[in-house]
Structures are given as C-alpha cells and as structure tokens.
Design a protein around this motif. Structure first.
Motif, PDB file in Angstrom:
ATOM      1  N   ILE A  89       0.857  -1.177   0.000  1.00 31.74           N
ATOM      2  CA  ILE A  89       0.000   0.000   0.000  1.00 31.74           C
ATOM      3  C   ILE A  89       0.898   1.234   0.000  1.00 31.74           C
ATOM      4  O   ILE A  89       1.684   1.448   0.914  1.00 31.74           O
ATOM      5  CB  ILE A  89      -0.946   0.005   1.218  1.00 31.74           C
ATOM      6  CG1 ILE A  89      -1.828  -1.222   1.159  1.00 31.74           C
ATOM      7  CG2 ILE A  89      -1.771   1.276   1.253  1.00 31.74           C
ATOM      8  CD1 ILE A  89      -2.636  -1.439   2.404  1.00 31.74           C
ATOM      9  N   ARG A  90       0.771   2.045  -1.037  1.00 30.33           N
ATOM     10  CA  ARG A  90       1.650   3.197  -1.201  1.00 30.33           C
ATOM     11  C   ARG A  90       1.101   4.469  -0.576  1.00 30.33           C
ATOM     12  O   ARG A  90       1.819   5.433  -0.429  1.00 30.33           O
ATOM     13  CB  ARG A  90       1.924   3.424  -2.682  1.00 30.33           C
ATOM     14  CG  ARG A  90       2.727   2.309  -3.317  1.00 30.33           C
ATOM     15  CD  ARG A  90       2.884   2.530  -4.796  1.00 30.33           C
ATOM     16  NE  ARG A  90       1.610   2.541  -5.486  1.00 30.33           N
ATOM     17  CZ  ARG A  90       0.990   1.460  -5.951  1.00 30.33           C
ATOM     18  NH1 ARG A  90       1.509   0.287  -5.778  1.00 30.33           N
ATOM     19  NH2 ARG A  90      -0.149   1.560  -6.583  1.00 30.33           N
ATOM     20  N   VAL A  91      -0.163   4.507  -0.265  1.00 35.64           N
ATOM     21  CA  VAL A  91      -0.774   5.692   0.320  1.00 35.64           C
ATOM     22  C   VAL A  91      -0.903   5.457   1.822  1.00 35.64           C
ATOM     23  O   VAL A  91      -1.646   4.596   2.251  1.00 35.64           O
ATOM     24  CB  VAL A  91      -2.163   5.965  -0.302  1.00 35.64           C
ATOM     25  CG1 VAL A  91      -2.808   7.172   0.326  1.00 35.64           C
ATOM     26  CG2 VAL A  91      -2.039   6.151  -1.810  1.00 35.64           C
ATOM     27  N   ASP A  92      -0.158   6.212   2.619  1.00 32.45           N
ATOM     28  CA  ASP A  92      -0.160   6.023   4.066  1.00 32.45           C
ATOM     29  C   ASP A  92      -1.074   7.067   4.710  1.00 32.45           C
ATOM     30  O   ASP A  92      -0.634   8.147   5.096  1.00 32.45           O
ATOM     31  CB  ASP A  92       1.262   6.133   4.612  1.00 32.45           C
ATOM     32  CG  ASP A  92       1.364   5.678   6.052  1.00 32.45           C
ATOM     33  OD1 ASP A  92       0.324   5.372   6.667  1.00 32.45           O
ATOM     34  OD2 ASP A  92       2.492   5.641   6.570  1.00 32.45           O
ATOM     35  N   ILE A  93      -2.348   6.728   4.792  1.00 32.37           N
ATOM     36  CA  ILE A  93      -3.361   7.647   5.322  1.00 32.37           C
ATOM     37  C   ILE A  93      -3.069   8.043   6.778  1.00 32.37           C
ATOM     38  O   ILE A  93      -3.076   9.231   7.100  1.00 32.37           O
ATOM     39  CB  ILE A  93      -4.776   7.044   5.179  1.00 32.37           C
ATOM     40  CG1 ILE A  93      -5.140   6.871   3.704  1.00 32.37           C
ATOM     41  CG2 ILE A  93      -5.818   7.881   5.910  1.00 32.37           C
ATOM     42  CD1 ILE A  93      -5.298   8.135   2.912  1.00 32.37           C
ATOM     43  N   PRO A  94      -2.803   7.078   7.684  1.00 33.45           N
ATOM     44  CA  PRO A  94      -2.547   7.477   9.074  1.00 33.45           C
ATOM     45  C   PRO A  94      -1.351   8.436   9.198  1.00 33.45           C
ATOM     46  O   PRO A  94      -1.408   9.394   9.972  1.00 33.45           O
ATOM     47  CB  PRO A  94      -2.258   6.157   9.793  1.00 33.45           C
ATOM     48  CG  PRO A  94      -2.964   5.131   8.976  1.00 33.45           C
ATOM     49  CD  PRO A  94      -2.857   5.617   7.563  1.00 33.45           C
ATOM     50  N   GLU A  95      -0.318   8.200   8.425  1.00 35.78           N
ATOM     51  CA  GLU A  95       0.857   9.082   8.471  1.00 35.78           C
ATOM     52  C   GLU A  95       0.503  10.470   7.944  1.00 35.78           C
ATOM     53  O   GLU A  95       0.920  11.479   8.495  1.00 35.78           O
ATOM     54  CB  GLU A  95       2.011   8.483   7.661  1.00 35.78           C
ATOM     55  CG  GLU A  95       3.283   9.287   7.739  1.00 35.78           C
ATOM     56  CD  GLU A  95       3.829   9.431   9.149  1.00 35.78           C
ATOM     57  OE1 GLU A  95       4.403  10.500   9.460  1.00 35.78           O
ATOM     58  OE2 GLU A  95       3.688   8.498   9.961  1.00 35.78           O
ATOM     59  N   TYR A  96      -0.272  10.536   6.883  1.00 39.20           N
ATOM     60  CA  TYR A  96      -0.709  11.805   6.317  1.00 39.20           C
ATOM     61  C   TYR A  96      -1.538  12.589   7.338  1.00 39.20           C
ATOM     62  O   TYR A  96      -1.351  13.789   7.509  1.00 39.20           O
ATOM     63  CB  TYR A  96      -1.524  11.567   5.040  1.00 39.20           C
ATOM     64  CG  TYR A  96      -2.005  12.837   4.403  1.00 39.20           C
ATOM     65  CD1 TYR A  96      -1.167  13.572   3.577  1.00 39.20           C
ATOM     66  CD2 TYR A  96      -3.277  13.325   4.658  1.00 39.20           C
ATOM     67  CE1 TYR A  96      -1.596  14.750   3.008  1.00 39.20           C
ATOM     68  CE2 TYR A  96      -3.713  14.504   4.094  1.00 39.20           C
ATOM     69  CZ  TYR A  96      -2.875  15.217   3.269  1.00 39.20           C
ATOM     70  OH  TYR A  96      -3.309  16.404   2.724  1.00 39.20           O
ATOM     71  N   ILE A  97      -2.437  11.910   8.024  1.00 40.01           N
ATOM     72  CA  ILE A  97      -3.290  12.561   9.018  1.00 40.01           C
ATOM     73  C   ILE A  97      -2.450  13.072  10.182  1.00 40.01           C
ATOM     74  O   ILE A  97      -2.631  14.198  10.651  1.00 40.01           O
ATOM     75  CB  ILE A  97      -4.395  11.591   9.487  1.00 40.01           C
ATOM     76  CG1 ILE A  97      -5.391  11.378   8.335  1.00 40.01           C
ATOM     77  CG2 ILE A  97      -5.105  12.099  10.734  1.00 40.01           C
ATOM     78  CD1 ILE A  97      -6.383  10.264   8.548  1.00 40.01           C
ATOM     79  N   LYS A  98      -1.508  12.247  10.633  1.00 41.38           N
ATOM     80  CA  LYS A  98      -0.637  12.647  11.733  1.00 41.38           C
ATOM     81  C   LYS A  98       0.245  13.829  11.336  1.00 41.38           C
ATOM     82  O   LYS A  98       0.423  14.771  12.099  1.00 41.38           O
ATOM     83  CB  LYS A  98       0.243  11.469  12.157  1.00 41.38           C
ATOM     84  CG  LYS A  98       1.067  11.741  13.403  1.00 41.38           C
ATOM     85  CD  LYS A  98       2.089  10.667  13.704  1.00 41.38           C
ATOM     86  CE  LYS A  98       1.514   9.278  13.731  1.00 41.38           C
ATOM     87  NZ  LYS A  98       2.504   8.241  14.015  1.00 41.38           N
ATOM     88  N   MET A  99       0.788  13.786  10.125  1.00 37.66           N
ATOM     89  CA  MET A  99       1.679  14.833   9.643  1.00 37.66           C
ATOM     90  C   MET A  99       0.956  16.182   9.578  1.00 37.66           C
ATOM     91  O   MET A  99       1.554  17.225   9.789  1.00 37.66           O
ATOM     92  CB  MET A  99       2.198  14.454   8.257  1.00 37.66           C
ATOM     93  CG  MET A  99       3.188  15.417   7.665  1.00 37.66           C
ATOM     94  SD  MET A  99       3.819  14.831   6.082  1.00 37.66           S
ATOM     95  CE  MET A  99       2.373  14.948   5.049  1.00 37.66           C
ATOM     96  N   ASN A 100      -0.330  16.171   9.308  1.00 39.83           N
ATOM     97  CA  ASN A 100      -1.110  17.405   9.211  1.00 39.83           C
ATOM     98  C   ASN A 100      -1.806  17.772  10.520  1.00 39.83           C
ATOM     99  O   ASN A 100      -2.677  18.644  10.535  1.00 39.83           O
ATOM    100  CB  ASN A 100      -2.117  17.285   8.074  1.00 39.83           C
ATOM    101  CG  ASN A 100      -1.439  17.384   6.737  1.00 39.83           C
ATOM    102  OD1 ASN A 100      -0.941  18.440   6.371  1.00 39.83           O
ATOM    103  ND2 ASN A 100      -1.372  16.279   6.021  1.00 39.83           N
ATOM    104  N   ASN A 101      -1.429  17.105  11.601  1.00 45.99           N
ATOM    105  CA  ASN A 101      -1.951  17.402  12.945  1.00 45.99           C
ATOM    106  C   ASN A 101      -3.476  17.391  13.005  1.00 45.99           C
ATOM    107  O   ASN A 101      -4.087  18.254  13.628  1.00 45.99           O
ATOM    108  CB  ASN A 101      -1.426  18.750  13.446  1.00 45.99           C
ATOM    109  CG  ASN A 101       0.055  18.736  13.657  1.00 45.99           C
ATOM    110  OD1 ASN A 101       0.614  17.744  14.124  1.00 45.99           O
ATOM    111  ND2 ASN A 101       0.717  19.824  13.297  1.00 45.99           N
ATOM    112  N   LEU A 102      -4.080  16.404  12.361  1.00 49.65           N
ATOM    113  CA  LEU A 102      -5.530  16.282  12.410  1.00 49.65           C
ATOM    114  C   LEU A 102      -5.927  15.419  13.598  1.00 49.65           C
ATOM    115  O   LEU A 102      -5.235  14.467  13.944  1.00 49.65           O
ATOM    116  CB  LEU A 102      -6.054  15.633  11.129  1.00 49.65           C
ATOM    117  CG  LEU A 102      -5.804  16.376   9.831  1.00 49.65           C
ATOM    118  CD1 LEU A 102      -6.360  15.579   8.658  1.00 49.65           C
ATOM    119  CD2 LEU A 102      -6.423  17.753   9.858  1.00 49.65           C
TER     120      LEU A 102
END
Length: 130
Positions: free
Chosen positions: A94-107
């Motif tokens: 899986i190339r799209v890391d949704i949890p990491e993206y959410i964490k990186m944007n402080n959501l």
C-alpha cells in the motif's frame, strides 16, 4: 453552527482539495488507468485500516475495507475487483499512508475520519467510472 465546527469542516475540505491536487499532479503525464486505480484502491484500503483497523489491528485488510465501506453505505458489485485483490495485497504494497498523512497534518481522529470519508467516496466514484 459553532465556530470550531466550521473550522474543522474548513480544514477537512481544504485537505480534500489539496490531496486531490496532489493525486492529479502525481498522475500527470502517466495517463495509465491502472496507476490511477491503484492510487484510489490504496486510499480505500488505508482509510479502512485507519477507521476500522484502529480498533481491530489484527483484522485483515479485506475485512477492514468491507466493514468500512458498509459503514459508509458504499457497496457495489463493481468493487469486487478491489475485494478480490485484497486477498493478495500485503500492507507493504500500500503506497498511500493515510494514518501518516493525518498525523503529519496534525488532524484529530475526528478530522481524520471525516477526511477519509470524503476521500474514500471520491476514490470509489473514480473506480466505478473507470
């Protein structure tokens, strides 16, 4: 509506448009339908892991995605291709890391779930159109 609710909706919509631009930009020049499909599939799987797999970490991707799409009310025979691939798909592919993206944007978790619902609906629509 409360101001904080409007802010959360604003952030979610902003992220939605930014990620849409990022996906389109990443796909430019490639025009490969399979590449676009893989990105959309990965969004659905990543969101299924984030929303459902959060509470059931040992559950399979297929079960996470099935429960997640059922929760969203998105089930279609045309999505059988996604489900059949999930049996073969390991989390490393899986190339799209949704949890990491959410964490990186402080959501917050709530904002992440809203983001996933919006992005998943768009991904399902794109897959069904193809």
């Amino acid at each position: 509506m409360k101001k904080s609710t409007l802010n959360k909706v604003g952030v979610a919509l902003s992220l939605f448009f930014v990620t849409q631009f990022s996906f389109v930009h990443a796909m430019n020049g490639k025009n490969d339908g399979s590449l676009r499909y893989l990105a959309q599939r990965d969004v659905i799987v990543g969101c299924g892991q984030y929303v459902v797999g959060y509470q059931n970490p040992s559950q399979s991707n297929q079960k996470n995605v099935s429960q997640y799409l059922n929760y969203l009310g998105i089930l279609s025979p045309k999505l059988d291709r996604v489900f059949s691939e999930l049996n073969k798909l390991s989390s490393e592919k899986i190339r799209v890391d949704i949890p990491e993206y959410i964490k990186m944007n402080n959501l917050s978790r709530e904002q992440g779930i809203t983001f996933c619902a919006l992005k998943s609906q768009q991904s399902v629509d794109d897959i069904l159109i193809q």
